[in-house]
Design a protein around this motif. Structure first.
Motif, PDB file in Angstrom:
ATOM      1  N   PHE A 131      39.427 -15.619   8.659  1.00  0.00           N
ATOM      2  CA  PHE A 131      39.644 -15.785   7.216  1.00  0.00           C
ATOM      3  C   PHE A 131      39.489 -17.239   6.779  1.00  0.00           C
ATOM      4  CE2 PHE A 131      43.551 -16.305   9.565  1.00  0.00           C
ATOM      5  CZ  PHE A 131      44.054 -17.500   9.082  1.00  0.00           C
ATOM      6  N   GLU A 134      38.033 -18.319   3.344  1.00  0.00           N
ATOM      7  CA  GLU A 134      38.490 -17.677   2.108  1.00  0.00           C
ATOM      8  C   GLU A 134      39.256 -18.681   1.253  1.00  0.00           C
ATOM      9  OE1 GLU A 134      40.851 -14.300   3.105  1.00  0.00           O
ATOM     10  OE2 GLU A 134      39.208 -13.177   4.034  1.00  0.00           O
ATOM     11  N   GLY A 137      42.004 -14.762  -3.277  1.00  0.00           N
ATOM     12  CA  GLY A 137      42.178 -13.395  -2.805  1.00  0.00           C
ATOM     13  C   GLY A 137      43.176 -12.627  -3.648  1.00  0.00           C
ATOM     14  N   SER A 205      34.447 -24.972  -1.943  1.00  0.00           N
ATOM     15  CA  SER A 205      35.491 -23.941  -1.973  1.00  0.00           C
ATOM     16  C   SER A 205      36.843 -24.546  -2.315  1.00  0.00           C
ATOM     17  CB  SER A 205      35.557 -23.216  -0.630  1.00  0.00           C
ATOM     18  OG  SER A 205      34.367 -22.519  -0.369  1.00  0.00           O
ATOM     19  N   THR A 231      45.001 -18.300  -1.655  1.00  0.00           N
ATOM     20  CA  THR A 231      44.518 -18.031  -0.306  1.00  0.00           C
ATOM     21  C   THR A 231      44.059 -19.302   0.386  1.00  0.00           C
ATOM     22  OG1 THR A 231      43.837 -15.807  -0.955  1.00  0.00           O
ATOM     23  CG2 THR A 231      42.819 -16.731   1.027  1.00  0.00           C
TER      24      THR A 231
END
Length: 650
Positions: A131, A134, A137, A205, A231
């Protein structure tokens, strides 16, 4: 050995001093903000648990050196992927403390196949898939404070400070930003903001996550506090300064590093030395215990025996029986675990004591309770149906007793207090006495319960007494007059000789039983007397009234509301108080044995001697004795352990 103990105490003192010095300019911020467990169960328990443990070990090793750790252990659906990260303003020591708290709590998600936990100083997540990239979420949430600040300028300042911190974090390689900004037209009002991305994200991100967090956190205005738990990032603002000072990046930084290395080395040597001392003490104690019959069964061997026996329940069976540990099924909460009501597939109602322990001492208590109670069978002892000893939790399964514990009736609300008339209370007294006689007169080993109190007397549908909670019980052979052991029990119910010297005999249970008799008759609690009329302990109150001949004045008023056509209630109650005073005499040799106490209770023709002075152990004296014990003021090696209500707590 005494010199070695002195050295150990000096080293422990050094550790405390070092910790205090470290805390002077920083805080671990190890408060838990939110824990989120996944919905799916693990695939293979045999593989999942060791993979989980090894992953957290690897994360701990990494986070000590770099404030972030990633690790994965296993293959396929049983793989554990882990991420741990401390926020950028924590010291190394506080980062370790924060991670330790997260690692202790997150396993309570088991048997779910993953989960995450946010603390105010760090983050930990484990899943069965990768993960790491990520950033947003479905579980992302924001949490707002409870107080408000309606100053419009405060809201504007929060907006600017949040934007600055997010921009700062998304530009730096550290993925960390912070801001401190004064609210205009105020003298001492500031806004403090922290923004942190997980370093497994790329810059794009991280920026996306913080932009989302910035927009979300403003929904908390006008409250004075807000957090976003995304997340891939964490953000917090507050009008209280929660930020730690940043490290100084100058020549003094090198000096700081040298000091840190020295402290680290000294701490390591200290911990190693203390560990060696503790290991020697443990080895000595284990060597002595192995020579005694009736001592603890080796935990690993007992675990295997339990796994292979009829007592073992599958974890999944108990999970389903309690509806996945539903809050609506919770019937008790104590310091070492929670009790849930459950229904097995065959319709049987059960009570499941759910223990989560992360050290061998609690594990030993668990196995001791299983081993102890499984060897006993009596109508006045709670019946153990089984256990589950696999995974990070251990579970005890008992018969379900719908009326729960005695303390709910004699110390509870007025409706419950009126439920138990004198006949029912006297039957409960007799049943408890019969159960203790069975324990003390056991043909194989004598058993001392060590924690007799109203909370550990359970009641079935017909209000028959059943003694519960054998986690603190100890057994010893007929050729021993007493055993020396660590102090354990509940203040207000422990015999003075046991509290002072750690010398345990059946007379310790007799003392506790005597206190229980007084509580049943008066409806007052010896360990927590909060009435405005009385400031002394219940024992002291009873003794004063006994000498004056006015004991009837402290009978539970609820007993007076019932009609007793076939018995002399007041005469019986006075006799029970008299026997209670005999049971709590300071000299244990003067106290009756439990068989003798039972005969006194059951027969009217038994001669009752005049009781001598009770010890008058009040709260202050208890605390003093416990403190002296912990400081090693006597020659015993016991350590005070004050229990909570473990089964059906108040």
């Amino acid at each position: 050995m005494k010199r070695a103990a002195d050295i150990a105490m000096i080293f422990i003192g050094l550790i405390v001093i070092l910790q205090i010095a470290t805390k002077a300019d920083a805080a671990a911020r190890s408060q838990i903000i939110r824990q989120i467990c996944d919905n799916q169960l693990e695939n293979n328990q045999t593989q999942f648990v060791p993979n989980f443990v090894k992953t957290t070990d690897l994360l701990g090793a990494e986070i000590r050196s770099s404030f972030i750790g990633t690790a994965h252990v296993g293959t396929g659906p049983d793989t554990n992927y882990g991420l741990a990260q401390c926020y950028g303003d924590l010291t190394t020591e506080d980062c370790i403390l924060c991670y330790a708290e997260a690692r202790t709590v997150l396993p309570s998600c088991y048997p779910k196949n993953g989960g995450r936990i946010f603390l105010d100083g760090c983050f930990l997540r484990l899943q069965n898939y990768s993960f790491y990239e990520e950033d947003l979420g479905p579980n992302d949430i924001f949490i707002c404070g409870k107080t408000t600040n309606n100053n419009r300028l405060f809201g504007n300042t929060v907006t600017r400070a949040v934007t600055n911190a997010a921009t700062d974090a998304s530009r730096r390689n550290e993925y960390f930003g912070r801001e401190q900004m004064q609210v205009p037209n105020t003298r001492n009002e500031y806004v403090y903001v922290l923004a942190d991305c997980w370093r497994t994200l790329n810059q794009s991100s991280c920026k996306s996550c913080l932009q989302n967090a910035s927009a979300t956190i403003l929904k908390c205005l006008p409250t004075s506090e807000g957090r976003v738990l995304n997340t891939g990032c964490f953000m917090r603002y507050s009008d209280t300064n929660f930020l730690n000072p940043l490290a100084i990046t100058s020549s003094s930084s090198q000096r700081g590093k040298i000091i840190a290395i020295v402290v680290s080395v000294v701490s390591s040597v200290t911990v190693l030395t203390v560990a060696v001392m503790i290991a020697l003490c443990i080895y000595k104690r284990k060597y002595i215990q192995k020579k005694r019959k009736g001592s603890f069964i080796d935990a690993k061997k007992l675990a295997k025996i339990l796994n292979d026996s009829r007592l073992n329940f599958k974890y999944s069976t108990l999970d389903k029986a309690t509806e996945n540990w539903s809050e609506s099924n919770k019937i008790g909460q104590g310091g070492f675990g929670t009790v849930y009501k459950g229904v097995l597939p065959d319709g049987r109602e059960i009570a499941v004591k759910r223990l989560f322990f992360n050290n061998r001492f609690r594990a030993a208590d668990f196995y001791n309770e299983v081993n102890m109670i499984n060897s006993l069978e009596h109508k006045n002892l709670v019946r153990l149906l089984g256990c589950s000893c696999s995974g990070p939790e251990s579970l005890l399964v008992y018969e379900y007793l719908p009326n729960m514990s005695l303390n709910l009736f004699i110390f509870g609300d007025e409706t419950k207090r009126k439920t138990l008339n004198w006949e029912k209370r006297f039957d409960i007294i007799i049943g408890t006495a019969e159960g203790l006689v069975y324990l003390h007169e056991n043909s194989k080993t004598r058993i001392v319960h060590r924690d007799i109190k109203a909370a550990n007397i359970l009641l079935d549908l017909r209000f028959r007494a059943k003694i519960a909670d054998f986690g603190l019980a100890r057994s010893f052979q007929d050729d021993k007059s007493h055993i020396s052991t660590a102090i354990a029990g509940t203040l207000g119910y422990m015999a003075p000789e046991y509290l002072a010297h750690g010398q345990l005999t059946e007379k310790a249970d007799v003392y506790s039983f005597g206190v229980l008799l007084m509580e049943v008759v008066t409806g007052m609690e010896n360990s927590r007397n909060e009435t405005t009329e009385y400031t002394d302990s219940l024992v002291s109150i009873i003794w004063k009234h006994f000498k004056r001949g006015t004991v009837a004045e402290v009978f539970d008023p609820n007993l007076m509301m019932h009609v007793y056509p076939n018995i002399n209630f007041q005469k019986d109650a006075l006799k029970v108080i008299h026997i209670g005073l005999l049971c709590i005499q300071e000299d244990p040799s003067l106290r009756p044995s439990m068989p003798k106490a039972l005969r006194m209770l059951a027969n009217d023709d038994e001669l009752l001697p005049v009781p001598s002075n009770p010890p008058f152990i009040n709260e202050e004296t208890m605390e003093f004795n416990i403190t002296q014990k912990l400081l090693g003021d006597d020659d015993s090696s016991s350590v005070a352990t004050i229990s909570h209500d473990l089964f059906y707590p108040r």
